[in-house]
Enzyme design. Structure first.
Site, mmCIF file in Angstrom:
data_model
loop_
_atom_site.group_PDB
_atom_site.id
_atom_site.type_symbol
_atom_site.label_atom_id
_atom_site.label_comp_id
_atom_site.label_asym_id
_atom_site.label_seq_id
_atom_site.Cartn_x
_atom_site.Cartn_y
_atom_site.Cartn_z
ATOM 1 N N SER A 148 4.401 0.915 11.834
ATOM 2 C CA SER A 148 3.642 1.809 11.743
ATOM 3 C C SER A 148 3.978 2.744 12.861
ATOM 4 O O SER A 148 5.603 3.265 13.607
ATOM 5 C CB SER A 148 2.175 1.544 11.186
ATOM 6 O OG SER A 148 2.104 2.995 10.923
ATOM 7 N N ASP A 279 4.049 -0.171 -0.473
ATOM 8 C CA ASP A 279 3.740 0.958 0.649
ATOM 9 C C ASP A 279 3.237 1.953 0.620
ATOM 10 O O ASP A 279 3.853 2.889 -0.240
ATOM 11 C CB ASP A 279 4.315 0.735 2.258
ATOM 12 C CG ASP A 279 3.718 1.529 3.317
ATOM 13 O OD1 ASP A 279 3.184 2.410 3.502
ATOM 14 O OD2 ASP A 279 4.528 0.850 4.509
ATOM 15 N N HIS A 308 1.448 -1.189 3.203
ATOM 16 C CA HIS A 308 1.294 -1.156 4.514
ATOM 17 C C HIS A 308 1.187 -2.430 5.889
ATOM 18 O O HIS A 308 1.435 -2.434 6.359
ATOM 19 C CB HIS A 308 0.732 -0.323 4.473
ATOM 20 C CG HIS A 308 1.195 0.491 6.227
ATOM 21 N ND1 HIS A 308 1.850 0.925 6.253
ATOM 22 C CD2 HIS A 308 0.261 1.295 7.455
ATOM 23 C CE1 HIS A 308 2.016 1.519 7.401
ATOM 24 N NE2 HIS A 308 1.391 1.785 8.198
#
Length: 328
Positions: A148, A279, A308
């Protein structure tokens, strides 16, 4: 003193001993595998690396890091997402230490155990902090893995500080590059109003905001048929609340508005881009699918339906994929 009072005092004394022993065990575990090995073998602290420590950057910020495994092994450096800490990589660090690698992870400034900074909470400084950790530990031929926001950090670090011999490969997992924000040149991004909404929710009740993210879209626990893990949710919330509010607030701008287009073009090492098809936080079409086209040596792997937070919910799968890429 009657017999009942004597028995009660003995029980309290035994319980105190148990608490002390448990505290000592926890302290040893928190110090890392090297310290645990030293404690069990009776060796002194000087016989092995401590397993964790701090690096002081040029502006005086203290960056916490973990350093597990053999000093002569190939290092794998993990970069965590917002608003978490190096603890989010526990499943990967334990796995790779077991595979004979050196596993390193740090808490980004303002996150986890690092200084709760009110300045420097942007990508150039994040990358410079990573360089300080790498230099301090004298890491070479390292594989940098970022999730991320950590994927953005890896991208900026490798592009700006990945000197010859320092970086062997890179991995971006559910990563934010090239750019999350919707602009004229990036029409598939999220509108600024969406990030303004994040900031508003953050300011209104950070603790509840973090709880809602972990219990909902981060791990896909808001999907039909999902089986939420309360432990995973609590651990996410714990990590988030360890960090500083000002640094976390600033980081929303850092992860949403930083353009990594030119950085991606400069990464010459093999780079694996991994993304969950389910995600909900980082749009795959505007991130992974664009990033791999900009990377000179990029490979994209998509995991249908995964969230995610797939490195946590499907750690065995992700660890095996990472190992295969590193060994290739």
């Amino acid at each position: 003193m009657n017999q009942s009072q004597q028995t009660s005092r003995r029980n309290i004394f035994k319980a105190s001993l148990g608490v002390a022993a448990a505290a000592a065990s926890i302290a040893t575990l928190q110090a890392g595998p090297a310290a645990a090995q030293s404690a069990s073998s009776g060796t002194t602290a000087g016989d092995a690396r401590p397993g964790s420590g701090f690096v002081t950057t040029k502006d005086g910020t203290q960056i916490f890091y973990k350093d597990w495994g053999r000093a002569d092994a190939q290092p794998i450096v993990f970069h965590h997402g917002w608003p978490l800490s190096s603890d989010d990589w526990d499943a990967q660090m334990m796995f790779f230490v077991g595979q004979g690698y050196r596993a390193v992870a740090h808490d980004r400034r303002g996150h986890g155990r690092s200084t709760q900074t009110d300045t420097g909470n942007e990508m150039d400084t994040y990358a410079a902090d990573v360089a300080a950790v790498v230099d301090h530990l004298k890491l070479k031929n390292a594989v940098h893995i970022g999730h991320s926001t950590g994927g953005g950090e890896v991208t900026r670090y490798v592009a700006k500080h990945g000197r010859s011999g320092r970086v062997a490969k890179a991995v971006l997992i559910g990563a934010i590059p090239p750019l999350m924000l919707k602009t004229a040149k990036n029409p598939g991004g999220f509108p600024k109003e969406q990030f303004d909404g994040l900031r508003a929710a953050f300011l209104a009740n950070r603790a509840q905001f973090y709880r809602d993210i972990a219990a909902g879209p981060f791990y896909g626990y808001n999907r039909d048929g999902a089986k939420p893990s309360q432990g995973v949710i609590d651990n996410w919330w714990r990590q988030g609340m360890m960090g500083g509010a000002k640094a976390h607030y600033d980081c929303i701008t850092a992860f949403s508005e930083t353009d990594f287009t030119e950085d991606l073009k400069q990464i010459a090492v093999p780079t694996l881009v991994m993304h969950g098809g389910g995600d909900q936080l980082v749009n795959i079409k505007n991130s992974a699918e664009l990033a791999v086209k900009l990377l000179p040596k990029g490979t994209l792997k998509v995991y249908p339906g995964l969230s995610h937070g797939m490195a946590t919910t499907h750690s065995e799968l992700i660890n095996a994929e990472l190992l295969a890429f590193i060994k290739a």
